[in-house]
Design an enzyme around this catalytic site. Structure first.
Site, PDB file in Angstrom:
ATOM      1  N   CYS A   1      -1.521  23.373  26.459  1.00 20.58           N
ATOM      2  CA  CYS A   1      -1.399  24.556  27.315  1.00 20.58           C
ATOM      3  C   CYS A   1      -2.138  25.730  26.692  1.00 20.58           C
ATOM      4  O   CYS A   1      -2.269  25.831  25.482  1.00 20.58           O
ATOM      5  CB  CYS A   1       0.062  24.960  27.450  1.00 20.58           C
ATOM      6  SG  CYS A   1       1.062  23.675  28.171  1.00 20.58           S
TER       7      CYS A   1
ATOM      8  N   TRP B   1      -0.766  21.706  30.329  1.00 19.01           N
ATOM      9  CA  TRP B   1      -0.967  20.295  30.000  1.00 19.01           C
ATOM     10  C   TRP B   1       0.429  19.717  29.872  1.00 19.01           C
ATOM     11  O   TRP B   1       1.150  20.016  28.929  1.00 19.01           O
ATOM     12  CB  TRP B   1      -1.752  20.184  28.692  1.00 19.01           C
ATOM     13  CG  TRP B   1      -2.364  18.839  28.530  1.00 19.01           C
ATOM     14  CD1 TRP B   1      -3.493  18.371  29.143  1.00 19.01           C
ATOM     15  CD2 TRP B   1      -1.903  17.788  27.701  1.00 19.01           C
ATOM     16  NE1 TRP B   1      -3.746  17.088  28.743  1.00 19.01           N
ATOM     17  CE2 TRP B   1      -2.792  16.697  27.865  1.00 19.01           C
ATOM     18  CE3 TRP B   1      -0.824  17.634  26.844  1.00 19.01           C
ATOM     19  CZ2 TRP B   1      -2.640  15.490  27.206  1.00 19.01           C
ATOM     20  CZ3 TRP B   1      -0.663  16.431  26.179  1.00 19.01           C
ATOM     21  CH2 TRP B   1      -1.568  15.372  26.366  1.00 19.01           C
TER      22      TRP B   1
ATOM     23  N   LYS C   1     -12.589   3.243  12.596  1.00 20.12           N
ATOM     24  CA  LYS C   1     -13.004   4.659  12.624  1.00 20.12           C
ATOM     25  C   LYS C   1     -14.408   4.790  12.070  1.00 20.12           C
ATOM     26  O   LYS C   1     -15.255   5.478  12.630  1.00 20.12           O
ATOM     27  CB  LYS C   1     -12.076   5.551  11.782  1.00 20.12           C
ATOM     28  CG  LYS C   1     -10.756   5.958  12.345  1.00 20.12           C
ATOM     29  CD  LYS C   1     -10.775   6.852  13.544  1.00 20.12           C
ATOM     30  CE  LYS C   1     -10.889   6.073  14.804  1.00 20.12           C
ATOM     31  NZ  LYS C   1      -9.746   5.763  15.582  1.00 20.12           N
TER      32      LYS C   1
ATOM     33  N   GLU D   1     -17.104   3.219  14.467  1.00 22.85           N
ATOM     34  CA  GLU D   1     -17.357   3.848  15.772  1.00 22.85           C
ATOM     35  C   GLU D   1     -18.047   5.199  15.661  1.00 22.85           C
ATOM     36  O   GLU D   1     -18.834   5.546  16.531  1.00 22.85           O
ATOM     37  CB  GLU D   1     -16.090   3.924  16.631  1.00 22.85           C
ATOM     38  CG  GLU D   1     -14.998   4.797  16.132  1.00 22.85           C
ATOM     39  CD  GLU D   1     -13.761   4.746  17.024  1.00 22.85           C
ATOM     40  OE1 GLU D   1     -13.861   4.453  18.215  1.00 22.85           O
ATOM     41  OE2 GLU D   1     -12.666   5.024  16.498  1.00 22.85           O
TER      42      GLU D   1
ATOM     43  N   LYS E   1     -13.796   7.920  26.163  1.00 19.01           N
ATOM     44  CA  LYS E   1     -12.432   8.271  25.768  1.00 19.01           C
ATOM     45  C   LYS E   1     -11.395   7.414  26.487  1.00 19.01           C
ATOM     46  O   LYS E   1     -10.369   7.066  25.930  1.00 19.01           O
ATOM     47  CB  LYS E   1     -12.174   9.757  26.049  1.00 19.01           C
ATOM     48  CG  LYS E   1     -10.883  10.283  25.497  1.00 19.01           C
ATOM     49  CD  LYS E   1     -10.912  10.368  23.980  1.00 19.01           C
ATOM     50  CE  LYS E   1      -9.555  10.600  23.370  1.00 19.01           C
ATOM     51  NZ  LYS E   1      -9.516  10.224  21.954  1.00 19.01           N
TER      52      LYS E   1
HETATM   53  C1  F6R Z   1     -10.820   4.189  18.915  1.00 17.84           C
HETATM   54  C2  F6R Z   1     -10.285   4.331  20.242  1.00 17.84           C
HETATM   55  C3  F6R Z   1     -10.191   3.122  21.098  1.00 17.84           C
HETATM   56  C4  F6R Z   1      -8.935   3.171  21.948  1.00 17.84           C
HETATM   57  C5  F6R Z   1      -8.933   2.041  22.982  1.00 17.84           C
HETATM   58  C6  F6R Z   1      -7.661   2.039  23.770  1.00 17.84           C
HETATM   59  O1  F6R Z   1     -10.862   5.404  18.230  1.00 17.84           O
HETATM   60  O2  F6R Z   1      -9.929   5.404  20.655  1.00 17.84           O
HETATM   61  O3  F6R Z   1     -10.219   1.958  20.350  1.00 17.84           O
HETATM   62  O4  F6R Z   1      -7.833   3.082  21.108  1.00 17.84           O
HETATM   63  O5  F6R Z   1     -10.019   2.179  23.838  1.00 17.84           O
HETATM   64  O6  F6R Z   1      -7.496   3.245  24.421  1.00 17.84           O
HETATM   65  P1  F6R Z   1      -6.096   3.716  24.935  1.00 17.84           P
HETATM   66  O7  F6R Z   1      -5.240   3.997  23.743  1.00 17.84           O
HETATM   67  O8  F6R Z   1      -6.388   4.944  25.739  1.00 17.84           O
HETATM   68  O9  F6R Z   1      -5.546   2.612  25.772  1.00 17.84           O
END
Ligand code: F6R
Length: 618
Positions: free
Chosen positions: A2, A72, A495, A498, A613
């Site tokens: 927020c 949010w 980490k 990626e 994301k």
């Molecule tokens: C890595 C990352 C991805 C997500 C995956 C699942 O940093 O963010 O590996 O963890 O795509 O995403 P969610 O948690 O949104 O289902």
């Protein structure tokens, strides 16, 4: 997260507020609203983009004082009723309020205020503050005569509130000013000429002024077009330093951090704290997960937990498996969702499915949840996004309170997922008689220390940066861990690959000699997570095996470990903590290692190539 804004000046407030809210859009939001003090309190709200709010708001709205909010969702789904501002006083409204933070004791206050005749229109914790404030000033729900000034009423109301807040408040009876307060949520004042501003961060008003005052915890502020008065807790006027902001917009959005990822790594301190709010009672040794929708009897009868997740969330789930089995004695399976969908699972009675997804939108996770629900299996979702698809499909939802995560690489959503998994496993263990309330009390004490311990790691990030820079040109990295540190090794490797595009592999350290050890070469960096615990000695043996192949060992170890330095080339320290909780600390070191490696390699850290994301396709 927020965002709040405020304006007191000589121009029409509505366009200034709306422009300021647009500047806060980057924080993430699902709805927005403003109140302008014209002939009275005039409030406009809309779900979705600020542009929707703009079209809701009359073009020639009068009033040169106002407050605004981007919401949010945390308590209650995204909707117009739940959007801020929240008002109190009935017809006409007397008080209007916007809030960033979490009120921990809102349920108790709400019940009391309902008993006193206040009518609630939203599901938010914030509306409690509006009515509580009204009560202190006007005495009762239909009270029209103020018995004290807004500021005095606010001071009294704040004494009853537990939690975090940045507040901006308007009173119909005190035109020409707004009043603000802060505790544990950011609040900054912008100083203009004949106009003054307030915001959750400086981006809100950087278009108008660069002269700012940062408000501290427990301070209250009276903001008018011609002046700003700031008072301490006791009501004494304070002299505050005016600072000049030199950041451009982009830097200001990141609060001065170079990347959102780095900002979000730092935000883990507050994110873990916020996720625990209202869920743990140290005094009773109790864990309150009312959202769970499972009775104690149902928890006792559980025969299996089935975790479903992808990527980083899967790593959190893997740690969850260890916790459910070790602490609660419940058999636990974990599947990668894209595999689960096609493997014709065998279902047992008494299974609870737990789907973990920060976005709540991952296509594979949603499909796996639909699959398991077709067997009538109760499903609990752990997610960070209120109103996301998973929250509408699962039977119950636990929210990580990490705030929006903008960097593509998950950091604070991972550690808050772990936080909830700890709570779930300990809760199940308590109900099933596997842990005593005394043990749970001391566990909660330890868990509450984690945010402070993470801060200690962040304070020493230079050592991690130096280490990352030393190996930034390596072609390949290995991450080793055992037991609870194994999922953290996998996460550390993910980490790194990626965001820095370096080849990295995470292994259960015991598996090394079954194949991967063939890959080790002189100088290969091997990160060994070797915090003290039941597998520590075995980990030392693995480190020796690695050293014998001339690889370079970077150990992540406890601050008090005096032995590890004999075997490892570099030791990155985490505060000595409860063995079960050490993963929450080690992962921060690995996130920083990945971050600084990517920085040294000049990679696109917040938006790595080929990644999104939320992965909404199969
Ligand atoms: C890595 C990352 C991805 C997500 C995956 C699942 O940093 O963010 O590996 O963890 O795509 O995403 P969610 O948690 O949104 O289902």
């Amino acid at each position: 997260m927020c965002g709040i804004v405020g304006y007191a000046g000589r121009n029409a407030a509505a366009p200034v507020l709306i422009e300021s809210l647009k500047k806060l859009e980057y924080r993430g939001y699902d709805s927005a609203g403003i109140t302008v003090l014209g002939s009275g309190i005039e409030t406009y709200k809309a779900v979705g983009k600020i542009i929707n709010l703009e079209s809701e708001t009359p073009k020639n709205l009068g009033g040169t004082v106002g407050i605004g909010h981007t919401r949010w969702a945390t308590h209650g789904r995204p909707s117009t009723e739940n959007a801020h501002p929240h008002n109190s006083g009935g017809n006409p409204e007397k008080i209007s309020i916007v809030h960033n933070g979490i009120i921990e004791n809102y349920m108790a206050l709400k019940e009391r205020l309902i008993g006193e005749g206040y009518v609630f229109k939203s599901e938010t914790d914030t509306e409690v503050i509006a009515h509580l404030l009204h009560k202190h000033i006007y005495g009762r729900p239909d009270g029209k005569e103020a018995q004290c000034e807004l500021l005095a009423g606010l001071r009294e109301a704040l004494k009853e509130i537990e939690g975090s807040y940045a507040l901006a408040i308007l009173s119909a009876d005190e035109p020409g000013k707004l009043v603000l307060a802060r505790k544990d949520s950011p609040l900054v004042i912008g100083l203009g000429r004949g106009e003054n501003f307030a915001g959750s961060d400086v981006t809100a008003f950087l278009n108008y002024t660069r002269d700012v005052i940062f408000v501290n915890d427990f301070e209250t502020v009276v903001l008018s077009p011609v002046g700003v008065e700031i008072f301490d807790r006791e009501g004494n006027l304070r002299e505050k330093k005016i600072e000049k902001i030199e950041w451009d917009f982009e830097a200001a959005e990141k609060a001065g951090y170079e990347h959102f990822m780095l900002k979000e790594i730092h935000e883990q301190v507050s994110a873990i704290h916020d996720t625990l709010v209202g869920k743990v009672s140290e005094l009773e040794g109790a864990i309150h997960l009312n959202e769970l929708n499972l009775s104690e009897d149902e928890i006792k009868k559980l025969s299996r937990v089935q975790i479903l997740a992808c990527g980083t969330s899967w790593h959190a789930g893997l740690l969850g498996k260890y916790l459910f089995e070790q602490l609660a004695g419940i058999h636990c399976d974990i599947d990668i969702c894209s595999e689960y969908r096609y493997r014709n699972p065998v279902m047992n009675d008494g299974t609870l499915a737990i789907a973990i997804t920060q976005s709540g939108e991952t296509a594979d996770t949603l499909a796996a949840v639909r699959e398991i629900m077709s067997y009538n299996c109760p499903t609990l979702a752990i997610t960070n996004v209120v109103g996301s698809t998973i929250t509408r499909e699962a039977n119950s939802v636990l929210y990580t309170r990490a705030g929006p995560e903008i960097g593509v690489a998950a950091t604070k959503t991972f550690s808050t997922q772990l936080t909830l998994l700890y709570l779930l496993a300990v809760k199940f263990a308590l109900v099933r008689g596997k842990l005593s309330p005394d043990y749970v009390k001391s566990f909660i004490t330890e868990l509450r220390k984690v945010p402070g311990e993470i801060q200690q790691i962040l304070n020493q990030k230079e050592a991690i940066k130096e280490c990352a820079e030393n190996f930034a040109r390596s072609n390949s990295y290995f991450f080793l861990g055992r037991h609870l540190n194994y999922p953290i090794a996998l996460e550390g490797a993910l980490k790194l690959k990626e965001i820095s595009y370096v080849h990295a592999e995470g292994f259960a350290a015991g598996e090394l000699k079954h194949g991967p050890i063939a890959l080790l070469d002189e100088g290969t960096p091997v990160v060994a997570i070797a915090t003290r615990g039941q597998t520590y000695d075995k980990m030392l043996s693995n480190i020796k095996e690695v050293k014998a192949r001339d690889a370079y060992v970077i150990a992540v170890a406890d601050s008090k470990d005096t032995e590890i330095g004999k075997y490892a080339d570099i030791v990155l320290r985490v505060p000595q903590s409860n063995e079960l909780l050490a993963p929450l600390l080690s992962v921060v070191v690995l996130q920083l290692l990945a971050y600084y490696t990517a920085l040294a390699r000049d990679c696109s850290i917040d938006k790595p190539r080929n990644l999104a994301k939320s992965v909404t396709v199969e």
